[in-house]
Design an enzyme around this catalytic site. Structure first.
Site, PDB file in Angstrom:
ATOM      1  N   ASP A  89     -24.805  11.085 -25.384  1.00 38.24           N
ATOM      2  CA  ASP A  89     -25.658   9.915 -25.672  1.00 38.24           C
ATOM      3  C   ASP A  89     -26.098   9.289 -24.368  1.00 38.24           C
ATOM      4  O   ASP A  89     -25.495   8.310 -23.935  1.00 38.24           O
ATOM      5  CB  ASP A  89     -24.881   8.938 -26.558  1.00 38.24           C
ATOM      6  N   GLU A 120     -32.317   1.254 -24.581  1.00 39.92           N
ATOM      7  CA  GLU A 120     -32.174   1.595 -26.004  1.00 39.92           C
ATOM      8  C   GLU A 120     -30.900   1.002 -26.589  1.00 39.92           C
ATOM      9  O   GLU A 120     -30.862   0.596 -27.738  1.00 39.92           O
ATOM     10  CB  GLU A 120     -32.175   3.117 -26.192  1.00 39.92           C
ATOM     11  N   GLU A 121     -29.845   0.972 -25.762  1.00 40.48           N
ATOM     12  CA  GLU A 121     -28.549   0.531 -26.272  1.00 40.48           C
ATOM     13  C   GLU A 121     -28.470  -0.981 -26.482  1.00 40.48           C
ATOM     14  O   GLU A 121     -27.498  -1.474 -27.052  1.00 40.48           O
ATOM     15  CB  GLU A 121     -27.424   0.986 -25.327  1.00 40.48           C
TER      16      GLU A 121
HETATM   17 ZN   LIG Z   1     -28.296   7.052 -27.882  1.00 40.28          ZN
END
Ligand SMILES: [Zn+2]
Length: 335
Positions: A89, A120-121
């Site tokens: 990830d 994104e996180e």
């Molecule tokens: Zn991710």
């Protein structure tokens, strides 16, 4: 650099959300050295999305994010696996996508692009900025990468984040009749939340609620004047019926503050791939201008965000083949 070396090189550059500048520069330099045209799109002072393409009409983009959750954990490996932050990830995914794109180039395919976003996180601010980029209009299909165990995700649940806040009246704890406990009100509301049956969806599955944070009060001997709880609801329906249900639970006992909401998304199904619905949320709801979304990536979401994050080397290699097949399939549709 081969697939595993590229994965480890990316992993060994710390890029916790907010600190993605170095990994963005690395990707720019690496892709330029391979002959790609690369743009850094500024998102904040030290955060840039990376956008790369080969010609003026990239119709299929491979995409994922370059930030990770904390803490940084450097790469290590054995014969079977690569371990560390970003293994699945999503740095292994970036490496698999670049390897696939290079393979496609060797087959003479150049109508492709790469999009790597920051944040994104946390807030998807990178994806929101990318959505305004002029290249989005040229893109017909966007293959996003998140760990799906190399299955093609045809749906992903949404996320609805909100706070429930209660107010009371402070008083000496020996004289509770003089006060009004905000914590007791909040506990009553949360108990009702736990017993609420939220609407589900046949395609997306069950709506689930996590009471993730509870805070309140000032001291053991004071009737608490304020309290709040944070909820993350994994949406399988549009937000509205769920929000109505929460409002009906809270009524006049507290206030609701919406933090963010992304609705559940359906993605393109392609024959010949294992298909499933995933429960997590991605950048896809914020990349609506980038054509039809697809979602596939090596590794398991169950180890992402943990200290034991890893990816199987075999899954990385398999992903390269899956990405090239998928791109070929999509380009054939639009040709
Ligand atoms: Zn991710």
């Amino acid at each position: 650099m081969n697939l595993f070396e590229l994965t480890k090189s990316l992993m060994n550059i710390p890029s916790v959300s907010g600190d993605e500048e170095a990994v963005g520069s690395f990707l720019r330099d690496h892709l330029r050295s391979l002959g790609w045209t690369v743009e850094l799109q500024p998102v904040s002072e030290n955060q840039n999305n990376v956008i790369a393409y080969l010609n003026e009409r990239p119709r299929v983009f491979l995409s994922t994010h370059i930030d990770t959750v904390p803490p940084f954990i450097g790469a290590s490996e054995d014969d079977e696996k690569i371990y560390g932050r970003g293994a699945c990830d999503a740095k292994g995914i970036i490496a698999a996508q670049i390897t696939a794109a290079e393979q496609l180039r060797r087959e003479g395919i150049e109508d492709i692009g790469l999009l790597y976003t920051v944040e994104e996180e946390r807030t998807s601010a990178g994806a929101k900025a990318a959505n305004e980029h002029p290249l989005a209009a040229k893109c017909e299909y966007m293959i996003n990468g998140e760990p799906t165990d190399n299955d093609l995700a045809i749906g992903s649940k949404g996320t609805f984040r909100l706070m429930i806040k209660t107010a009371g009246k402070a008083a000496h704890s020996a004289y509770p009749e003089q006060g009004d406990s905000a914590i007791e009100k909040l506990l009553d509301i949360l108990e009702d939340v736990r017993h609420t049956k939220f609407p589900n969806d046949e395609f997306f599955g069950e709506t689930t609620v996590n009471i993730g944070t509870v805070e309140g009060g000032v001291a053991l001997n004071v009737i608490p004047p304020r309290a709040e709880a944070g909820l993350a609801i994994r949406l399988t329906t549009p937000k509205e019926p769920i929000f109505e249900a929460v409002k009906n639970v809270v009524r006049d006992r507290g206030e609701i503050e919406i933090l963010s909401c992304s609705e559940p998304v359906k993605m393109l199904a392609v024959d010949g791939f294992n298909q499933k619905v995933v429960r997590f949320t991605t950048d896809i709801p914020y990349l609506t201008n980038w054509g039809q979304p697809l979602l596939l990536g090596p590794g398991s979401i169950l180890v992402a965000h943990t200290k034991d994050e890893f990816v199987l080397k075999q899954d990385l290699q398999e992903a390269v083949g899956l990405y090239t097949n998928l791109v070929n399939n999509l380009l054939a549709r639009t040709a």
